[in-house]
Every structure is written in C-alpha cells, then in structure tokens.
Design a protein around this motif. Structure first.
Motif, PDB file in Angstrom:
ATOM      1  N   UNK A 178     129.456 115.238  52.602  1.00 49.83           N
ATOM      2  CA  UNK A 178     129.251 113.867  52.123  1.00 49.83           C
ATOM      3  C   UNK A 178     127.925 113.265  52.565  1.00 49.83           C
ATOM      4  N   UNK A 179     127.408 113.706  53.713  1.00 51.51           N
ATOM      5  CA  UNK A 179     126.222 113.036  54.246  1.00 51.51           C
ATOM      6  C   UNK A 179     124.958 113.847  54.061  1.00 51.51           C
ATOM      7  N   UNK A 180     123.855 113.111  53.967  1.00 54.80           N
ATOM      8  CA  UNK A 180     122.539 113.732  53.869  1.00 54.80           C
ATOM      9  C   UNK A 180     121.782 113.664  55.181  1.00 54.80           C
ATOM     10  N   UNK A 181     122.189 112.720  56.035  1.00 60.72           N
ATOM     11  CA  UNK A 181     121.494 112.527  57.309  1.00 60.72           C
ATOM     12  C   UNK A 181     122.467 111.966  58.338  1.00 60.72           C
ATOM     13  N   UNK A 220     126.964 107.225  66.369  1.00 65.78           N
ATOM     14  CA  UNK A 220     126.511 108.098  65.287  1.00 65.78           C
ATOM     15  C   UNK A 220     126.369 107.276  64.008  1.00 65.78           C
ATOM     16  N   UNK A 221     125.244 107.466  63.344  1.00 66.96           N
ATOM     17  CA  UNK A 221     124.972 106.799  62.068  1.00 66.96           C
ATOM     18  C   UNK A 221     124.936 107.855  60.975  1.00 66.96           C
ATOM     19  N   UNK A 222     125.578 107.546  59.836  1.00 62.98           N
ATOM     20  CA  UNK A 222     125.682 108.468  58.711  1.00 62.98           C
ATOM     21  C   UNK A 222     125.040 107.849  57.477  1.00 62.98           C
ATOM     22  N   UNK A 223     124.249 108.648  56.772  1.00 58.63           N
ATOM     23  CA  UNK A 223     123.701 108.283  55.478  1.00 58.63           C
ATOM     24  C   UNK A 223     124.344 109.196  54.446  1.00 58.63           C
ATOM     25  N   UNK A 224     125.062 108.613  53.504  1.00 59.55           N
ATOM     26  CA  UNK A 224     125.734 109.398  52.475  1.00 59.55           C
ATOM     27  C   UNK A 224     124.743 109.952  51.462  1.00 59.55           C
ATOM     28  N   UNK A 225     125.063 111.112  50.916  1.00 57.83           N
ATOM     29  CA  UNK A 225     124.263 111.677  49.828  1.00 57.83           C
ATOM     30  C   UNK A 225     124.329 110.770  48.606  1.00 57.83           C
ATOM     31  N   UNK A 226     125.507 110.199  48.401  1.00 59.38           N
ATOM     32  CA  UNK A 226     125.710 109.272  47.284  1.00 59.38           C
ATOM     33  C   UNK A 226     126.086 107.906  47.866  1.00 59.38           C
ATOM     34  N   UNK A 227     125.083 107.137  48.301  1.00 58.90           N
ATOM     35  CA  UNK A 227     125.370 105.886  49.016  1.00 58.90           C
ATOM     36  C   UNK A 227     126.119 104.837  48.202  1.00 58.90           C
ATOM     37  N   UNK A 228     126.103 104.938  46.891  1.00 57.57           N
ATOM     38  CA  UNK A 228     126.806 103.960  46.064  1.00 57.57           C
ATOM     39  C   UNK A 228     128.234 104.384  45.735  1.00 57.57           C
ATOM     40  N   UNK A 229     128.654 105.543  46.259  1.00 59.41           N
ATOM     41  CA  UNK A 229     129.991 106.054  45.966  1.00 59.41           C
ATOM     42  C   UNK A 229     131.015 105.477  46.939  1.00 59.41           C
ATOM     43  N   UNK A 230     131.877 104.598  46.440  1.00 60.70           N
ATOM     44  CA  UNK A 230     132.953 104.037  47.266  1.00 60.70           C
ATOM     45  C   UNK A 230     133.904 105.151  47.684  1.00 60.70           C
ATOM     46  N   UNK A 231     134.130 106.104  46.809  1.00 57.78           N
ATOM     47  CA  UNK A 231     135.035 107.222  47.115  1.00 57.78           C
ATOM     48  C   UNK A 231     134.509 108.037  48.294  1.00 57.78           C
TER      49      UNK A 231
END
Length: 140
Positions: free
Chosen positions: A126-129, A43-54
C-alpha cells in the motif's frame, strides 16, 4: 508558603512518588501531565494511492493490529490534522503510528514479533514511502 502552594507541592510530590512506585521502569517528571514510556517509535506512511479511502482504511486496520504486541505500552494511530499550515508542518503523509516502549529491548522485540511481520506482509504493497523516528526520552 500559602495553603494553596503547599497543597500543590504535596499533590505534585504524591503524584511523583506514586508514578515512580507504580512504574519502576522510569522516573516521572513532576508535572500534571501524564508520563510516557521512554522509547518512542514514530512511523509515517505515504500511500501509493493517497486518494484511495480503501487503501487508507486497510493501512489503519493493519496498524491497529500492532496494539496486540505485548511490548507495546501505548499506541496512537492517526492522519494529518487540519491544523494551520506553516512552513515547518509536513502534512504530506497519509497516516502515522506512534508506539511507546519501556526500553530498546521492547522495541527490538516488536520488530521481530509475528504481528508486526504480518502487518508488513499485509500492508507494504500500500505504501510508497515510510519514515521512522525512534526517540529516547530524556528527563528535562
């Protein structure tokens, strides 16, 4: 046949016999590499906020909980490696999980397990995709 070739053949046969006896669930391929359970869930996850370390840390923490599911035989959690960028490499995702199962029934049990459901409930914001690849291994 040389002594070295004979020793290599005996070692490979012993490893194969031991692996088949120990696992019983799937046939091992006689190589020097480890055999993996035959069902893979990647499974691959793309975060809504990819630059957010948190956000990444929260997702990775959630993914780690999946190791507690009894049908999961192996788990690898990661982020894109800093390998050479080539046209066939997609490093656009934020994180991935790679899970191993003995069979499709084990993967199906994982899908409805309370730990998996809790992970989705806690982390889906947290994820968009998400992209999933379910793979059944074949003997070469």
């Amino acid at each position: 046949m040389t002594d070295r070739t004979r020793r290599d053949l005996i070692a490979a046969a012993t490893a194969l016999a031991t692996s088949v006896t120990a696992t019983g669930a799937y046939a091992a391929v006689p190589t020097r590499k480890a055999a993996f359970p035959p069902i893979v869930h990647h499974v691959f996850f793309w975060l809504k906020r990819p630059d957010s370390k948190e956000d990444l840390d929260k997702l990775l923490a959630g993914l780690r909980t999946l190791a507690g599911i009894d049908s999961v035989r192996g788990i690898h959690i990661g982020v894109p490696a800093q390998t050479e960028q080539r046209g066939v490499v997609d490093g656009s995702y934020s994180a991935s999980e790679l899970l191993f199962f003995d069979d499709v029934a084990g993967q199906n049990a994982y899908q409805v397990h309370p730990i998996h459901k809790q992970f989705v409930a806690d982390c889906e914001h947290l994820w968009q995709r998400v992209v999933v690849y379910d793979v059944k291994g074949v003997v070469p």
